[in-house]
Motif scaffolding. Sequence first.
Motif, PDB file in Angstrom:
ATOM      1  N   UNK A  92       1.061  -1.267  -0.169  1.00 44.54           N
ATOM      2  CA  UNK A  92      -0.144   0.009   0.058  1.00 44.54           C
ATOM      3  C   UNK A  92       0.874   1.279   0.212  1.00 44.54           C
ATOM      4  N   UNK A  93       2.019   1.143   0.707  1.00 41.50           N
ATOM      5  CA  UNK A  93       2.973   2.314   0.696  1.00 41.50           C
ATOM      6  C   UNK A  93       3.606   2.575  -0.643  1.00 41.50           C
ATOM      7  N   UNK A  94       4.111   1.618  -1.152  1.00 43.96           N
ATOM      8  CA  UNK A  94       4.786   1.608  -2.547  1.00 43.96           C
ATOM      9  C   UNK A  94       3.541   2.208  -3.449  1.00 43.96           C
ATOM     10  N   UNK A  95       2.416   1.877  -3.446  1.00 49.68           N
ATOM     11  CA  UNK A  95       1.267   2.104  -4.267  1.00 49.68           C
ATOM     12  C   UNK A  95       0.850   3.472  -4.203  1.00 49.68           C
ATOM     13  N   UNK A  96       0.790   4.138  -3.103  1.00 49.38           N
ATOM     14  CA  UNK A  96       0.342   5.606  -2.835  1.00 49.38           C
ATOM     15  C   UNK A  96       1.309   6.555  -2.467  1.00 49.38           C
ATOM     16  N   UNK A 102       6.645   0.489  16.672  1.00 51.61           N
ATOM     17  CA  UNK A 102       7.165  -0.466  15.966  1.00 51.61           C
ATOM     18  C   UNK A 102       7.153  -0.397  14.443  1.00 51.61           C
ATOM     19  N   UNK A 103       6.444   0.378  14.008  1.00 59.21           N
ATOM     20  CA  UNK A 103       6.289   0.659  12.470  1.00 59.21           C
ATOM     21  C   UNK A 103       7.644   1.179  12.010  1.00 59.21           C
ATOM     22  N   UNK A 138       9.565  -1.774   6.063  1.00 61.77           N
ATOM     23  CA  UNK A 138       9.062  -0.093   5.869  1.00 61.77           C
ATOM     24  C   UNK A 138      10.383   0.701   5.903  1.00 61.77           C
ATOM     25  N   UNK A 139      11.629   0.116   5.586  1.00 62.57           N
ATOM     26  CA  UNK A 139      12.861   1.072   5.747  1.00 62.57           C
ATOM     27  C   UNK A 139      12.907   2.257   5.074  1.00 62.57           C
ATOM     28  N   UNK A 140      12.512   1.904   3.872  1.00 60.17           N
ATOM     29  CA  UNK A 140      12.482   3.248   2.903  1.00 60.17           C
ATOM     30  C   UNK A 140      11.447   4.546   3.303  1.00 60.17           C
TER      31      UNK A 140
END
Length: 456
Positions: free
Chosen positions: A410-414, A429-430, A436-438
């Motif tokens: 979802x992060x990649x797509x948005x 923890x996120x 989620x490193x990038x």
Amino acid sequence: MIDGIKIYRGTNQIGGIVTEIRKDDHRILIDFGANLPGSKADAIADDEVVRQVFGRDTDSVKTDAVLFTHYHGDHVGLKRYIPDDIPMYIGRTAKEILKVIAASVDFVKQKTGQSDEIELPIINKMEPYWKLGKSRSFSGINVTPLVCDHSALDAYMFLIELNKKRILYTGDFRDHGIPGEATFEKMISEKVGKVDILITEGTMVSRFDEEKNNSVRTEEELGKRAGEIFSEHHENVVLVSSTNLDSIMEFYHAVPEDKVFLCDPYQARVMKIAIEARYKYFKKYRFKKQIYVLCPGEYDGYMKDLLVYRVPGTDRCPFSMARPHIYSEKGFVMLARPNRNPNFETGRFEERMLDMKDPFITYSMWQGYLKGGKAEDSAIVQFMDGRMDKEHMEQLHTSGHAYVETLKKLMDMTDPEVIIPMHTEDARAFKKVPLFKEYVNRIHLMDGTNSTREKD
Ligand SMILES: [Zn+2]
């Protein structure tokens, strides 16, 4: 503080969700949920959150609407405290399911003298969402509801346009249920695309370890394993939430041809609503086998509405009265629930199980409800008492929430500038999830713990 967005509750806990989107002296609220049983000791209490949201301090702001993402109690549980003049919205099918739940809860409330807490009139006031995929303005706050996959049927994400920013508010979602596997990526790429702010649920970030214990990841895998279990055992009992419809439909379709599918009238009504809403889109949401309905005392007056029902376009009634001689010989799969009626010492399903020789339980709920679990549930513990060994039960459950891989997708797509985690026990923890490193510098914690120097 991100301009216009206020999360009253839910940035550091699962459930009890209330979010405000504000423009000048107008606002909309997303969800108005109750704390989940077993929530943290330092959680803001329900009455306190009601006071914060609708108390005197908020007199100068007009609430244009409350938008519910879905029907789970941690998102709709405080609905009775919403002032009468504020419009409430929910999905059309979600509303019908809430009505069935309310009819059953109200029946018990009336019997036990709690008539002042009747739910049905509140639900009747809710309006279904306007045309799907279309935006609507609430005093300059533009909202587009997008139907998504969750363990509640007819759940929504919202694309919100506010102060020239595009915000995606996910609510609870996943992509491994019946609708998600087919539609998630298409929906995000076609209907959402790039956003400025992503407000996302993160339940599984704090339940990462538990996920590894699950034997299946998707609803389809759950259905396959269920088929094997049901073939192996003569008397099958499935403990599943009555509104977890993807799992219920997988179980229903997994019943071997020679065995009988059983549930009670309440469960049959919920299934009927779900099938009517989804059968055109998903094969698993079709009537297949006859649904045999268990009635107390075998009195079919409890299921009159079901007996007159016909599958659209046919003269077939998919519901029949269940009689022991039909199912005990052939073998069966019975959907069950633990007893939550304080007037009964033993639940109706548990009573039926006393007549069975060797019932095998497929436990299809969160493991945290079991004895010694994070949110031990006494009704479930009682139901499972003496049946926790491998001879008598198997855990077969998939999460209603997005796995970390899905959140990454979802992060990649948005490609958001800002990511706000919520509906998680551990928002911090996120920032530590390797996947989620990038995005680590874009993750914004709304509970005020953004500092990178804070302790682990
Ligand atoms: Zn939910």
